[in-house]
Every structure is written in structure tokens, then in C-alpha cells.
Design a protein around this motif. Sequence first.
Motif, PDB file in Angstrom:
ATOM      1  N   GLY A 143       0.824  -1.203   0.000  1.00 48.38           N
ATOM      2  CA  GLY A 143       0.000   0.000   0.000  1.00 48.38           C
ATOM      3  C   GLY A 143       0.859   1.254   0.000  1.00 48.38           C
ATOM      4  O   GLY A 143       2.005   1.251  -0.451  1.00 48.38           O
ATOM      5  N   LYS A 144       0.294   2.321   0.536  1.00 49.61           N
ATOM      6  CA  LYS A 144       0.983   3.603   0.555  1.00 49.61           C
ATOM      7  C   LYS A 144       2.230   3.567   1.434  1.00 49.61           C
ATOM      8  O   LYS A 144       2.250   2.925   2.484  1.00 49.61           O
ATOM      9  CB  LYS A 144       0.053   4.688   1.094  1.00 49.61           C
ATOM     10  N   VAL A 145       3.254   4.269   0.990  1.00 49.99           N
ATOM     11  CA  VAL A 145       4.459   4.507   1.787  1.00 49.99           C
ATOM     12  C   VAL A 145       4.725   5.998   1.703  1.00 49.99           C
ATOM     13  O   VAL A 145       4.989   6.527   0.624  1.00 49.99           O
ATOM     14  CB  VAL A 145       5.660   3.725   1.253  1.00 49.99           C
ATOM     15  N   THR A 146       4.621   6.693   2.828  1.00 51.49           N
ATOM     16  CA  THR A 146       4.774   8.138   2.772  1.00 51.49           C
ATOM     17  C   THR A 146       6.236   8.524   2.553  1.00 51.49           C
ATOM     18  O   THR A 146       7.120   7.678   2.453  1.00 51.49           O
ATOM     19  CB  THR A 146       4.188   8.802   4.033  1.00 51.49           C
ATOM     20  N   ALA A 147       6.501   9.820   2.480  1.00 51.03           N
ATOM     21  CA  ALA A 147       7.773  10.319   1.966  1.00 51.03           C
ATOM     22  C   ALA A 147       8.923  10.242   2.964  1.00 51.03           C
ATOM     23  O   ALA A 147      10.062  10.502   2.587  1.00 51.03           O
ATOM     24  CB  ALA A 147       7.599  11.759   1.499  1.00 51.03           C
ATOM     25  N   HIS A 148       8.656   9.905   4.229  1.00 53.59           N
ATOM     26  CA  HIS A 148       9.720   9.948   5.231  1.00 53.59           C
ATOM     27  C   HIS A 148       9.871   8.634   6.002  1.00 53.59           C
ATOM     28  O   HIS A 148       9.638   8.578   7.211  1.00 53.59           O
ATOM     29  CB  HIS A 148       9.479  11.112   6.193  1.00 53.59           C
ATOM     30  N   PRO A 149      10.273   7.563   5.313  1.00 54.32           N
ATOM     31  CA  PRO A 149      10.624   6.351   6.056  1.00 54.32           C
ATOM     32  C   PRO A 149      11.883   6.597   6.867  1.00 54.32           C
ATOM     33  O   PRO A 149      12.647   7.539   6.609  1.00 54.32           O
ATOM     34  CB  PRO A 149      10.868   5.323   4.950  1.00 54.32           C
ATOM     35  N   LYS A 150      12.091   5.736   7.850  1.00 54.34           N
ATOM     36  CA  LYS A 150      13.312   5.793   8.652  1.00 54.34           C
ATOM     37  C   LYS A 150      14.075   4.478   8.464  1.00 54.34           C
ATOM     38  O   LYS A 150      13.487   3.430   8.190  1.00 54.34           O
ATOM     39  CB  LYS A 150      12.985   5.993  10.140  1.00 54.34           C
ATOM     40  N   PHE A 151      15.389   4.541   8.649  1.00 48.92           N
ATOM     41  CA  PHE A 151      16.240   3.390   8.379  1.00 48.92           C
ATOM     42  C   PHE A 151      16.953   2.973   9.661  1.00 48.92           C
ATOM     43  O   PHE A 151      17.645   3.775  10.284  1.00 48.92           O
ATOM     44  CB  PHE A 151      17.220   3.727   7.261  1.00 48.92           C
TER      45      PHE A 151
END
Length: 464
Positions: free
Chosen positions: A158-166
Motif C-alpha cells: 500500500g501507501k508509503v509516505t515520503a519519510h521512512p526511517k532506516f
Amino acid sequence: MDGDARINPYLTGNFAPVRTEDDFELEVVGEIPAGLRGALYRNGPNPQFEPRDPNHHWFSGDGMIHGFFVGDGKVSYRNRWVRTEKWNLEHAEGRSLFGTFGNPMTTDPEYIGRDTGGAANTNIVWHGGKLLALEEAHAPFAIDPDSLEPVGSVDLGGKVTAHPKFDPDTGEMVFFGYADAMMPLSPMVSYGVADKDGRLTRRETFEAPYSSMVHDFMVTRNHVLFPILPLTGSLERAMGGKPPFAWEPEKPALVGVMRRDEDTTKIRWFSTDACYVFHVMNAWEDGSKVVADVMKYDVAPLFPLADGRRGRQCGAYLVRWTFDLADASDTIREERLDDLAGEFPRYDERFTFEQNRHGWFAGQTTKPGDIRTNTVSHIDLKTGRRGDYIAPVGDGVGEPVFVHRSDDAPEGDGWVLAVAYRAAEDRSELLVFEAQDIAAGPVAVAKVPRRVPYGFHGNWVDGR
């Protein structure tokens, strides 16, 4: 441009799109550091055609990647649109088909409700061996890291917003999606994890207290935090001709805290005064406390009130939020860290999950609340001292991106890269700074022979 487009601030000056895809070898003034070898990729909105919506918003333009390829003291530049399904459909038709934020009231009736992969216009990250263009409301879109040509949509459920974290310990990408349901502008939020190879390992959805634009979030070693702040979404409002997203300060400002090893039924909600946060610098744990440094607005910028009236503009300031998980109070404690309005906070991401000493952001010295930032600023969070590079009047400087000098270099030892717009010449430059001596000015400047429109986020990828 028609009359509406000419007066839309997001279609004029250096917000206006460029219409060509180019490849340039750039003139370099100064000396590119010998150890700087790789690529800075930057994403931003660049409408392919004149928008349908007279109230076109900056956030909704088609994505365009600007790549600066650095090595052996030289810099080359390449820009390409992100060719999502939306871009291809509109390219074939020769016109815009979709309204701002997919608003059905301004979308071509033939295309209402069609999911087209979105604009992919906000961020660009490297994960699982793929270069991923990201935005708020759709799946990531992979592009070739050299040619910038399309590879295709990446399915993470589904959606993945613009600010994932690693996660530096596991290599995982931790992400979320908001309004995550078939019904647009819903209060549903999802939480997801992809392993170091880009395979989805977790995805679950919960209902937030209300529909909110959740641009960024916080992740620590053991916790994840979801800000639900009163920049609200409403399909009913949009269908009535009012703004899809609007500032409603009477709604509670909340941050949900969840342990990463528990599920979304265990979220604990903390509260603060009405405010908005687009971007987080870093977050970490201190005993029973979770701490996050964020750029906080007292009023959400760039969006109207619920009745359509223009909202009050204000600047964002770097503040520290503390959530005491051992305290019965659910109030967020706040401390302001600096007095310069700004945006786009960054840090040395090798120190993710740790309390960082060094941070960088794009500041605004003349008009707090003006999104055209004019400084690159370094703040030493231990001493409180700040050093600024201030651009000449009329120029703009975007998000600063930190690049470490070597894998074992001390925190903050390296360079900062930022794209600047030079108004008098109507062109742009890539600026390279010594990271802890920003005030000395750039050690190297790579000149682009035309302008790069104001954009959002970028990241450095070593060795390309």
C-alpha cells in the motif's frame, strides 16, 4: 499560461516548472573535495502540464529527479521526470487529468477514482538496492540510479509516505502511510517494515483520532511515534468545494507512541497545544523517556482554514519534545533549541537512535514563514552555537544534506551539500560546504546553466 496560472504562486518564479530534461557537465568554482564521490539525488514537484485546478498546490506537481553526480573533482547533472502511470496517461493525452491531491471535483470525470501511482514528487531514498521516489499517497516508484529512467512501482502493501526511517542496526526501512484505505482522506494509518533487502515483513492499520496530514514521524530503537496534528483531511469538505486539507486548531494535537515489538492496539496518545510539524531531525531514548527534535509551527503553513479562508503564516522553529513513558501525565514537554525560523532539518544519520550533537537546516533570516529559505545553518546542540551561510537577497537555498567523510569519521565530520537558486541570473548551483564550518561559505560551487525549481528532499548515495 492562463490567467489563473499566472497568479498562482506555485507556478511563478523559481516555483515554476522547467519543461526540458537535460544533461550538463557543470563548471566548478573552487575545489570538490577528493573524498566526495557519489550522487546527490533531489526530488521536487514539476507539473508536466498546466494544472486543472485554479487552486493548484505546490505539493501536487509531477515528480522530477535532479541528479548531481560527483567524482574526481567534477560534477555532472541530469534531470528526468518520474514517469509514473499518472505521468504517462497525461503525457499521452497532452494535458492534465487529475485535480490537486486527487480532488474529484477538479479531476477529469473519466479518471475519477483511478489509482495511477501518484506524482512521486517528495523524497528519494536508497533501500534494498533500489533508488525509490516517494510521496504521500502511493507506493514507492523505483528509478535507475544512473539514467534516472523508470523501473516501476514497488509493492510494499500500500501507501508509503515520503519519510521512512532506516534502522542502522538491522537495515530495515520503517514506514507508515496515512489515509490508508480505499476511501480518500480517511483517518486510517498503517505501519510497515521492510527488511534490508526491501521485502515487506510487517504491515498493520489502525484508526487515528481523525484524518490528518502526517508528513513525517519518529522512530527510535524501541518505539515509533505517529503525529496526528490538526492539519485535517475531509472528503466531505472537498466534495463541497472547500479545501481537502485545512487547518483546524480546535482539534487536539496528538502524538501516538507505540513500542515496535507491540501492535497498534497498544498506542498511547500524548498531547500538546495546537501546532504542526512537517519534519523531524532525530529521535532517541533516554531511560524511560523518548526524545525528538522537530521543526514546529504554531500554525500549519501553506494551507487554508476549513472554510477556505487564508490561514495565518508563521515560521517553524527547532524544538525538543520529550515523552515520559514512566509518568502518568500524557503531556508532551517542549524546549525551544534555537531562534532562527527554518525547515528541512538533517543530521549525521550514522547516529540514528542516538542523541546527536550536530544538525543542519535551511533557515530564513528575513521573513519567518516564507518557504523560500535563504540560509544553510549548522547548529551544535551541545553548545547551542549556530553558524549560518546567508545567501544574497533574492536567492534561495534548499535542504542541506550531510555526507560523512569516512565510515569511521567522528559525528558531523564531512560535508554538506545544498542546491541554491541565484535570482539575478535565474539559474541554480550545487554548493559544497565543510559541515562544521558553514559560515565560511562553500568550498566548491557547481554551476547549473539554468534553474532547478524549488523542491523538497534529497539524499546522497555513495560511489555512483
